[in-house]
Design an enzyme around this catalytic site. Structure first.
Site, PDB file in Angstrom:
ATOM      1  CB  SER A 126      53.617  32.146  20.785  1.00  0.00           C
ATOM      2  OG  SER A 126      53.498  33.425  20.190  1.00  0.00           O
ATOM      3  CE1 TYR A 140      52.942  30.095  15.875  1.00  0.00           C
ATOM      4  CE2 TYR A 140      52.277  32.139  16.933  1.00  0.00           C
ATOM      5  CZ  TYR A 140      53.224  31.161  16.715  1.00  0.00           C
ATOM      6  OH  TYR A 140      54.440  31.231  17.354  1.00  0.00           O
TER       7      TYR A 140
END
Length: 234
Positions: A126, A140
């Site tokens: 990501s 995350y």
């Protein structure tokens, strides 16, 4: 490879579903996974990756040539949570997003080493690995940064054996998970931070995953590819 055998995790929707479709259209034989469809496995259970790997091997006649780690979760853990709940949220996200992927990478590498042949790993990380994320999503961002570091370590450690590793770092992608997040963060205001003016389509990320899985030259191993509409450039 006349017909590569590929395992794609998190393949029931979004990037995973688009990647499975792109690889299948390219002639690969693909085993998909999700918590409910394809080969089921719940990565919150640390025994699940091993069971998934064996089930995929059985489905693919004992041979996997490419592993695509896409499965992941995006759950908030604001700092004002109860301490035990906050730690549990961190551990859950790390287990699902990073540790399960690491387990599958390990099984894949050992599989290729045992058979003396090359293989490829494609890890869907990501933009958050580099840019960070919201105050409620430290975990995350940390899990995806860990995935990038793992990818680079694998690339450096096993290139001499023909084992290649690539990471792809999408920004916001129009999946169900991203749609909810874009709406929760103000919609148009968030989009204003993306020079392209829109979030990515899953098919755009799938194009990169297919390239890494089937076409990328060996000298590209260790590369981290951005797909974020220039919202973060390195």
């Amino acid at each position: 490879m006349s017909q590569p055998h590929i395992l794609v995790t998190g393949s029931s929707r979004g990037i995973g579903a688009a990647t499975l479709a792109a690889l299948t259209a390219a002639g690969a034989r693909v085993a998909g996974h999700s918590t409910k469809a394809g080969i089921p496995a719940d990565f919150s259970d640390n025994a699940a990756p091993k069971a998934l790997w064996q089930a995929a091997l059985d489905q693919l006649d004992g041979r996997i040539d490419v592993l695509v780690n896409n499965a992941g979760i995006f759950e908030a853990a604001p700092i004002d949570m109860d301490d035990d709940d906050w730690v549990a949220a961190w551990e859950h996200t790390m287990q699902v997003n990073l540790t399960a992927s690491a387990q599958l990478c390990r099984f894949a590498i050992r599989h290729w080493q045992a058979e003396g042949r090359p293989g490829r790993i494609v890890n869907i990380a990501s933009r958050a690995a580099y840019r960070g994320d919201s105050p409620a999503h430290w975990h995350y961002a940390a899990s995806k940064a860990g995935m990038v570091g793992m990818t680079k370590s694998i690339a450096r450690g096993y290139a001499g054996q023909g084992i290649l590793a690539f990471a792809i770092c999408p920004g916001f992608t129009m999946t169900g998970m991203a749609e909810d997040y874009v709406a929760s963060r103000g919609g148009d205001k968030l989009l204003a931070d993306i020079p392209l003016g829109r979030v990515a389509d899953p098919e755009e990320v799938a194009t990169m995953a297919k390239f890494c899985a089937l076409e990328a030259p060996a000298s590209m191993t260790g590369a981290v590819l951005d797909v974020n509409g220039a919202s973060y450039v390195r």
